[in-house]
Write a protein that holds these residues in place. Structure first.
Motif, PDB file in Angstrom:
ATOM      1  N   PRO A  27       0.791  -1.231   0.000  1.00 56.12           N
ATOM      2  CA  PRO A  27       0.000   0.000   0.000  1.00 56.12           C
ATOM      3  C   PRO A  27       0.824   1.282   0.000  1.00 56.12           C
ATOM      4  CG  PRO A  27       0.067  -0.901   2.208  1.00 56.12           C
ATOM      5  CD  PRO A  27       0.786  -1.886   1.315  1.00 56.12           C
ATOM      6  N   GLN A  52       2.831   4.647  -0.761  1.00 51.58           N
ATOM      7  CA  GLN A  52       2.723   5.685  -1.782  1.00 51.58           C
ATOM      8  C   GLN A  52       4.124   5.954  -2.329  1.00 51.58           C
ATOM      9  OE1 GLN A  52      -0.368   7.301  -2.487  1.00 51.58           O
ATOM     10  NE2 GLN A  52      -1.255   5.694  -1.247  1.00 51.58           N
ATOM     11  N   ASN A  82      -3.145  -4.915  -5.417  1.00 48.20           N
ATOM     12  CA  ASN A  82      -2.385  -3.880  -6.115  1.00 48.20           C
ATOM     13  C   ASN A  82      -1.004  -3.684  -5.503  1.00 48.20           C
ATOM     14  OD1 ASN A  82      -4.416  -3.353  -7.939  1.00 48.20           O
ATOM     15  ND2 ASN A  82      -5.280  -1.661  -6.760  1.00 48.20           N
ATOM     16  N   THR A 117       0.477  -0.854  -5.402  1.00 51.58           N
ATOM     17  CA  THR A 117       0.444   0.436  -4.720  1.00 51.58           C
ATOM     18  C   THR A 117      -1.005   0.866  -4.595  1.00 51.58           C
ATOM     19  OG1 THR A 117       1.012   2.788  -4.875  1.00 51.58           O
ATOM     20  CG2 THR A 117       0.831   1.581  -6.940  1.00 51.58           C
ATOM     21  N   SER A 118      -1.306   1.624  -3.552  1.00 48.55           N
ATOM     22  CA  SER A 118      -2.676   2.093  -3.346  1.00 48.55           C
ATOM     23  C   SER A 118      -2.973   3.370  -4.107  1.00 48.55           C
ATOM     24  CB  SER A 118      -2.924   2.334  -1.852  1.00 48.55           C
ATOM     25  OG  SER A 118      -2.054   3.338  -1.353  1.00 48.55           O
ATOM     26  N   GLU A 119      -1.969   3.958  -4.728  1.00 47.70           N
ATOM     27  CA  GLU A 119      -2.195   5.181  -5.486  1.00 47.70           C
ATOM     28  C   GLU A 119      -3.056   4.898  -6.721  1.00 47.70           C
ATOM     29  OE1 GLU A 119       1.550   7.928  -5.330  1.00 47.70           O
ATOM     30  OE2 GLU A 119       2.210   5.857  -5.206  1.00 47.70           O
ATOM     31  N   GLU A 120      -4.000   5.765  -7.001  1.00 48.99           N
ATOM     32  CA  GLU A 120      -4.912   5.580  -8.123  1.00 48.99           C
ATOM     33  C   GLU A 120      -4.419   6.345  -9.345  1.00 48.99           C
ATOM     34  OE1 GLU A 120      -9.032   6.070  -7.473  1.00 48.99           O
ATOM     35  OE2 GLU A 120      -9.063   4.902  -5.625  1.00 48.99           O
TER      36      GLU A 120
END
Length: 647
Positions: A27, A29, A603, A605-608
Motif C-alpha cells: 500500500p 505511496q 495492487n 500500490t494504493s495510489e490511483e
C-alpha cells in the motif's frame, strides 16, 4: 522487461527477502512521475486526459499564456503554462504549474469570461474555480433531462449587438447514438448519430443584473444548427464583416462554421460548412476537440486555440476569407515524459546500445519510441518519436466501423504491444493489438542497432476465433482477440518458438502456442491453462467479480466493456517464476505459484492512476538485476516505483 525471452532465459535473480516484506510494501505511496532529465529539450505541450484551453494573460505581463484544465487520473488539475515571450505565434511555453482544481466543460468567452455549466468565475485569475457565481439556470432548464447528454458548453456573447451579453449553451446529445454494440452484420451503425446543438438565452436585463430569457435553438439555413456532438460554440467576427459568425468543434476532429449573412443586430446564419485549408478539411490529430476563439497572433482576426483528447493544445490560425491553417501543436520545455493518453509502455533496448528504451502505444493508435540517452538512473530521455513501418508512421485507427462502441471513436486506436523476436531472426519485432482486436506484427528488416520495420502482417492462427459481439469476421488464419488487450509474446513452453499469452474471445487468459502449419508458424487454438487459488473473475478495470478459484478470466464483460486488459510478465518476487502484472487502479500482481497457477495479491500500490486503465511494464535502471515497476497511466505520463526487494 519486454517479452524477448523464455521463462528460463529471462535472467532475473532470486531474492532473499520474504513475501511478508513484499506484502507490507503493497500500500505504500511510492510512485514517482518520470522526468525527461534533459535540459533544453522541447516537447509537445501537454496536460492529462482531455484539455480545455483558456488562453489569457494570466501573469499580467502583456502576452497571452495558456491556462489548461485537464482531467484523467492523476493529472486532473488546471495548469498555467507561461508564455516567456519571443515567437508571438508559437512560443515555447514553460512547464505547467498547478493553479486550480479540474473543472470539465470549461469555456472562455470572447470577452475573457470563464464559465462552466451553470456558473461563472469572475475572479478566476486570483481564485480559480473556488468562488463560482451561479447563473440561475441549469442544463435541465435548457434541454430535456430525459435525453442523454455528454457535453454542456457555456459561454457569454452579445448575440444581437444590444450592449448586453447573452448566454450561449452548446449541448452534446447521445440519446440516439446509444454508445455500444449496434453494428449489423454489414458493419452499418444501426443507432443514430451524435447531435450537437446551440441554444441562445437572451439577456433581457442588464450586465449587472442579467435576466435570461427562454432558450432558443440556433437556426442555420432554416434548420437547427447541428454538429457531431461536443459543439464548443464560439461566436466571433471570423470573416471581418462586422457581425458575429459561429464556429463549432465536434466529438471527432473537424470544425464547422456558420456564416452570419445578416447584420450585427439581426443575425442570419447559413448552413454549416467545414473549415478548410487549401481545399482540405482542417482536422485535429485526435478527437474530443475544444476550440476557443481569440486573436492569438495579434493580427486583428480571431483564431482558434484548440485542445485535443490527449492533453495537447494547438493553434489554428485564421488566414482570412474563411481559410484556416492546419493545427500547429504548441511546444513546452520538457518536464515529464508523456506519450499521448492511455499510454502503454514496454521497456526494451530497441536501438541495441545497452540501455532500456521505451516503446509505447496510446489512444491515437500511434507507436512511439522514447530513447534512453545515457543509461543513467534515472535516465535522460529523448522526445517521443513516432515509429514508422514501410516508410510511414504507424497509426492504427478504428475508422467508422472498427470500434465496438461505434463510429464516434473513429480516430482512436488504443495500441498495446510486445517486443519479441517473432520470426526467429535474432532481431526484435513488434507484436501489436489495438481497438480492432486484430493482432498484427511488424517485422524488423533493419539491424540490431538500426531497426527498421516492414508493413504490418497479421499474426497467423490455425483456427481464427472472435468475440461474439464483433460484427466482422477475421480473415483466413487471422488471429483476433479482445480489443485493447496486450498480446504478450513469450516462449512460455520453452520450445524455442515465441508463443502468445492473450485473452481469448471470452476473456480468459489463454496460451496460444506456436507451431508450423503449411510451412508457416501459426498459433494453435488457445488453452485455458492458467488457474487461480483465489479470485478467478475480473472486470476490465481489475475489480474482482468472481471470488471462486478456477480458470483465470481477466474480463468477464462483453462488447464495449470487454478486453481492455494490459499485461506484463516479470519475476516480481524473485522466486524464479514469471508473475503476471495487470492494469487496475494502479497495477495488480498475480503471483506465479508454479504449474500455471496464479494467486491474486492485490495492487502493488494504493495510489490511483486510472479512471479508465493503466499499463504496466518493468525496468532495471539501477542495474541491480531486480525489475522495478513502470506504469503508463491514462493521463499519458509514466510512473516509476522501485521493487520492494531492492530495499
Amino acid at each position: 522487461m519486454a517479452q524477448f525471452c523464455s521463462k528460463s532465459r529471462c535472467g532475473f535473480r532470486r531474492a532473499v527477502l520474504g513475501l511478508a516484506l513484499l506484502a507490507a510494501a503493497l500500500p505504500a505511496q511510492q510512485l514517482e512521475r518520470v522526468r525527461y532529465n534533459n535540459p533544453g529539450l522541447t516537447v509537445d505541450l501537454g496536460t492529462g486526459l482531455w484539455s480545455w484551453p483558456l488562453p489569457m494573460d494570466y501573469d499580467g505581463d502583456g502576452d497571452l499564456d495558456l491556462v489548461v484544465t485537464s482531467g484523467g487520473k492523476p493529472f486532473a488539475w488546471t495548469y498555467f503554462f507561461e508564455n516567456p515571450g519571443g515567437d508571438g505565434k508559437m512560443p515555447v511555453f514553460k512547464p505547467g504549474k498547478k493553479i486550480a482544481e479540474y473543472r470539465p466543460h470549461v469555456q472562455r468567452s470572447p470577452d475573457g469570461s470563464i464559465l462552466s455549466p451553470g456558473a461563472i468565475f469572475p475572479d478566476f485569475v486570483n481564485s480559480g474555480f473556488a468562488h463560482p457565481v451561479p447563473l440561475g439556470v441549469e442544463l435541465a432548464d435548457i434541454y430535456p433531462s430525459n435525453r442523454k447528454t455528454r457535453a454542456s458548453h457555456w459561454s457569454l456573447a452579445d448575440y444581437e449587438g444590444d450592449g448586453v451579453r447573452d448566454l450561449i449553451v452548446g449541448v452534446g446529445d447521445w440519446q440516439d447514438y446509444g454508445w455500444d454494440d449496434a453494428y449489423n452484420a454489414d458493419g452499418e451503425w444501426t443507432n443514430g448519430p451524435l447531435h450537437g446543438y446551440v441554444f441562445i438565452l437572451k439577456n433581457t436585463g442588464t450586465e449587472e443584473a442579467p435576466a435570461w430569457g427562454p432558450p432558443t435553438q440556433l437556426l442555420a439555413g432554416g434548420q437547427p444548427a447541428e454538429v457531431y456532438g461536443w459543439p464548443s460554440p464560439n461566436f466571433a467576427d471570423f470573416d471581418g464583416d462586422g457581425d458575429l459568425d459561429l464556429i463549432c468543434g465536434e466529438f471527432l476532429d473537424g470544425f464547422t462554421y456558420f456564416e452570419n449573412t445578416g447584420t450585427r443586430t439581426k443575425p442570419v446564419y447559413q448552413a454549416g460548412k467545414r473549415l478548410t485549408h487549401q481545399g482540405k478539411p482542417v482536422r485535429m490529430d485526435l478527437q474530443m476537440i475544444t476550440p476557443t476563439a481569440i486573436d492569438w497572433d495579434g493580427d486583428g482576426d480571431p483564431d482558434l486555440i484548440v485542445g485535443d483528447e490527449d492533453g495537447r493544445v494547438a493553434f489554428v490560425e485564421n488566414l482570412g476569407d474563411w481559410e484556416f491553417a492546419q493545427p500547429a501543436y504548441f511546444q513546452q520545455e520538457a518536464e515529464y515524459v508523456k506519450f499521448g493518453a492511455l499510454v502503454t509502455p514496454v521497456s526494451f533496448d530497441w536501438d541495441g546500445d545497452g540501455d532500456e528504451d521505451i516503446v509505447a502505444g496510446n489512444t491515437a493508435g500511434h507507436i512511439g519510441f522514447i530513447e534512453n540517452l545515457d543509461g543513467g538512473n534515472p535516465p535522460k530521455w529523448a522526445a517521443p518519436v513516432l515509429m514508422e513501418a514501410d516508410g510511414a508512421p504507424i497509426r492504427i485507427q478504428a475508422g467508422p466501423t472498427g470500434s465496438i462502441q461505434g463510429p464516434a471513436e473513429a480516430k482512436w486506436g488504443y495500441t498495446t504491444l510486445s517486443v519479441a523476436d517473432w520470426d526467429g531472426d535474432d532481431l526484435p519485432d513488434l507484436v501489436v493489438n489495438s481497438i480492432w482486436g486484430k493482432v498484427v506484427w511488424y517485422r524488423n528488416t533493419g539491424s540490431r542497432k538500426k531497426p527498421a520495420l516492414a508493413a504490418a502482417q497479421p499474426v497467423l492462427a490455425d483456427l481464427p476465433t472472435k468475440p461474439k459481439w464483433n460484427w466482422w469476421t477475421p480473415g483466413p488464419r487471422e488471429f483476433v482477440t479482445q480489443w485493447r488487450t496486450t498480446p504478450v509474446a513469450v516462449d512460455w513452453n520453452e520450445d524455442g518458438r515465441v508463443d502468445l499469452l492473450a485473452l481469448d474471445e471470452e476473456g480468459y487468459l489463454a496460451l496460444f502456442e506456436r507451431g508450423e502449419t503449411d510451412g508457416r508458424l501459426s498459433l494453435r487454438p488457445g488453452k485455458r491453462i492458467f488457474r487461480t487459488k483465489g479470485p478467478s473473475g475480473f472486470s476490465s478495470k481489475g475489480d474482482v467479480v468472481n471470488s471462486d478459484p478456477g480458470p483465470l478470466r481477466l474480463n468477464n464483460q462483453t462488447a464495449g466493456r470487454s478486453g481492455r486488459r494490459k499485461l506484463a510478465l516479470v519475476d516480481w518476487d524473485g522466486d524464479g517464476r514469471l508473475d503476471l502484472l495487470t492494469n487496475s487502479t494502479s497495477t495488480a500482481w498475480f503471483r506465479n505459484l508454479g504449474d500455471n497457477q496464479f494467486e491474486h495479491q492485490g495492487n502493488l500500490t494504493s495510489e490511483e492512476l486510472a479512471g479508465h486503465t493503466t499499463s504496466p511494464t518493468t525496468v532495471d535502471w539501477d542495474g541491480d538485476g531486480v525489475r522495478d515497476l513502470l506504469i503508463g497511466a491514462e493521463d499519458g505520463y509514466l510512473y516509476h516505483m522501485p521493487n520492494p526487494r531492492t530495499r
